[in-house]
Design an enzyme around this catalytic site. Structure first.
Site, short mmCIF file in Angstrom:
data_model
loop_
_atom_site.label_atom_id
_atom_site.label_comp_id
_atom_site.label_asym_id
_atom_site.label_seq_id
_atom_site.Cartn_x
_atom_site.Cartn_y
_atom_site.Cartn_z
N LYS A 158 47.19 -13.68 15.18
CA LYS A 158 47.82 -14.93 15.61
C LYS A 158 48.18 -14.77 17.07
O LYS A 158 48.50 -13.65 17.50
CB LYS A 158 49.09 -15.13 14.77
CG LYS A 158 49.81 -16.40 14.99
CD LYS A 158 51.18 -16.42 15.59
CE LYS A 158 51.89 -15.32 16.18
NZ LYS A 158 53.12 -15.65 16.93
N HIS A 159 48.11 -15.85 17.83
CA HIS A 159 48.56 -15.77 19.22
C HIS A 159 49.42 -17.00 19.52
O HIS A 159 49.07 -18.11 19.13
CB HIS A 159 47.36 -15.73 20.17
CG HIS A 159 47.76 -15.57 21.60
ND1 HIS A 159 48.10 -14.35 22.14
CD2 HIS A 159 47.91 -16.48 22.59
CE1 HIS A 159 48.42 -14.50 23.40
NE2 HIS A 159 48.32 -15.80 23.71
N SER A 160 50.52 -16.76 20.19
CA SER A 160 51.39 -17.89 20.57
C SER A 160 51.34 -18.06 22.07
O SER A 160 51.24 -17.07 22.81
CB SER A 160 52.82 -17.58 20.11
OG SER A 160 53.74 -18.30 20.89
N THR A 188 56.55 -10.00 22.51
CA THR A 188 56.60 -9.17 21.30
C THR A 188 56.60 -7.68 21.65
O THR A 188 57.28 -6.87 21.02
CB THR A 188 55.40 -9.53 20.40
OG1 THR A 188 55.53 -10.90 20.04
CG2 THR A 188 55.35 -8.69 19.13
N SER A 236 41.24 -17.05 29.29
CA SER A 236 42.12 -15.89 29.45
C SER A 236 42.63 -15.40 28.10
O SER A 236 42.54 -14.22 27.76
CB SER A 236 43.29 -16.29 30.37
OG SER A 236 44.27 -15.30 30.38
N LYS A 272 41.43 -11.88 22.76
CA LYS A 272 41.37 -11.93 21.30
C LYS A 272 39.97 -11.56 20.80
O LYS A 272 39.83 -10.89 19.79
CB LYS A 272 41.75 -13.34 20.80
CG LYS A 272 43.22 -13.67 21.06
CD LYS A 272 44.12 -12.80 20.21
CE LYS A 272 45.47 -12.59 20.83
NZ LYS A 272 46.29 -11.57 20.16
N1 URA Z 1 48.51 -16.38 28.54
C1 URA Z 1 47.39 -15.73 28.91
O1 URA Z 1 47.06 -14.68 28.40
N2 URA Z 1 46.63 -16.31 29.87
C2 URA Z 1 46.93 -17.48 30.47
O2 URA Z 1 46.20 -17.92 31.31
C3 URA Z 1 48.12 -18.12 30.07
C4 URA Z 1 48.89 -17.56 29.10
#
Ligand code: URA
Length: 436
Positions: A80-82, A119, A182, A187
């Site tokens: 998961k990524h926030s 985190t 990015s 991921k």
């Molecule tokens: N988080 C990232 O890893 N890259 C972005 O460009 C913005 C938020």
């Protein structure tokens, strides 16, 4: 094409070929592309945008700029990524919950950015916990335990690392195409089979409005799927802190309370279950959302998820029996003071970003990348929207090192909370679900 021709093409609004994008990113990685050229490229993309095919090519090229992890495990590899928020402890609970349901979660987390908590910083507040292990150790812990939460490594998507640093100082961060590539390059480099994205929306989020959050969520879901990583994005509310605690050790203790069932706030529970559900569905560990929720609730009720968290802590160097008594190990700040509101009444608005900045001002976040963080400081018992505050109910409890910090935090918190006026109507913490 050579770098300046690629920049010229984008500046003039042309669609870039996959090869040209790959060439540019290879040059960014090996130093052939200068900082000035990278900045000009980022600005050209900022103004002219990129279509989905270009974003996929950019994401893949950045993924391939470094190591790509491969897993040989008996279950699906999920994450998961926030996009970042305040009091967002979801990762700490979600990783062991999904692991307890048969998934493998190699979570490579970030440090706090601006007003948002990270985190990685939270996990580092656990004494002895090694959040930057070798890749061999990371593999071993994920395989044995089902989850490991660590920090970003230098060899995953190094092209993104360089480009992000340049974007950060050239006012080119806020490009949907560049943000998408990015996040997803890192991921994809982690070798996942499925991803749940939590796109935060509101005054404490990177995307303050629903249309903007939807645009980013759609871009991420489409590009990830185009690059071979099935992804669902949930848009979740960040018009208020998610937990009623903010600060590194304080959020770890909050997560342990959630896992052990000592305390489970409904909004947090809903968002955590919703994100875990998407992961179980992607991993084919559950056939329906209802079945996923039943499995997740059982993982909590049986203590299996809390146990997974405890095992991960030990495997990465932290103390034994951590979940039984986290405060035996976490550092407490010397001062804990309740902040009364300037006047009694109902909370009608919270400037969530400003609440996050209170934690930064206390030393719990960074103002420069190289700064250390103070793991002990922060806020607890944060009042929520619609709460009655007054002499018997403070805005929050400040955890600080000095009286001067308490005084500053008091002033900033009072400014962040609007007391009086019409409170916002309650609404679902999950605002939308985007899938392709
Ligand atoms: N988080 C990232 O890893 N890259 C972005 O460009 C913005 C938020």
């Amino acid at each position: 094409m050579i770098p300046q021709e690629i920049i010229r093409a984008k500046r003039d609004g042309r669609v870039l070929a996959d090869d040209d994008i790959a060439t540019f990113i290879a040059g960014l990685t090996n130093g052939a592309v200068t900082e000035g050229q990278a900045a000009a490229f980022a600005m050209a993309v900022y103004f002219k945008g990129m279509n989905i095919a270009e974003r996929v090519a950019l994401t893949k090229a950045m993924r391939d700029s470094g190591t790509v992890l491969h897993w040989d495990l008996p279950g699906p590899v999920l994450d998961k990524h926030s996009t970042g928020g305040v009091g967002d402890t979801v990762s700490l609970m979600l990783a062991p919950m999904v692991a307890a349901c048969g998934g493998y979660v190699p979570m490579i987390s970030g440090r706090g950015l601006g007003h948002t908590g990270g985190t990685y910083d939270k996990m580092e507040s656990i004494p002895g916990y090694v959040a930057a292990p070798t890749m061999a150790k990371f593999h071993k812990v994920v395989a044995a335990n089902g989850c490991a939460i660590i920090g970003q490594t230098a060899d995953l998507a190094p092209a993104d690392k360089r480009l992000y640093g340049i974007r950060d100082v050239t006012a080119t961060v806020e490009s949907i195409g560049l943000i998408t590539a990015s996040i997803l390059s890192k991921k994809l480099a982690a070798g996942l089979h499925g991803l749940a994205m939590d796109v935060k929306c509101g005054n404490g989020a990177f995307m303050p409005t629903l249309p903007k959050a939807r645009e980013l969520a759609r871009s991420i879901a489409e590009v990830a799927t185009g690059a071979g990583l099935p992804t669902t994005a949930l848009i979740t509310d960040m018009d208020r802190p998610l937990a009623d605690a903010a600060g590194n050790a304080l959020e770890v203790a909050y997560a342990v309370d959630y896992l052990t069932g000592a305390r489970r706030e409904p909004r947090m529970h809903e968002i955590t279950l919703a994100l875990c559900t998407e992961m179980l569905l992607h991993g084919r560990l559950a056939r329906t959302p209802k079945a996923a929720r039943t499995m997740l609730q059982a993982a909590l009720d049986s203590g299996a998820a809390a146990e997974k968290f405890g095992e991960m802590v030990v495997a990465l160097g932290g103390p034994k029996r951590f979940v039984e008594n986290p405060w035996k190990h976490l550092e407490r700040s010397p001062l804990q003071m309740a902040v009364a509101p300037a006047r009694a009444g109902t909370i009608s608005r919270i400037d969530t970003r400003a609440v996050g900045m209170v934690v930064v001002a206390l030393g719990g976040g960074r103002t420069r990348p190289q700064d250390p963080v103070d793991h002990a400081v922060g806020l607890t018992e944060l009042a929520g929207l619609g709460d009655q505050v007054g002499p018997d109910r403070p805005l929050a409890v400040v955890h600080a090192r000095t009286e001067a910090q308490v005084a500053q935090a008091t002033e900033l918190l009072r400014a962040a909370y609007t007391v009086g006026g019409k409170p916002a109507k309650p609404f679902d913490p999950v605002l939308d679900r985007i899938t392709v």
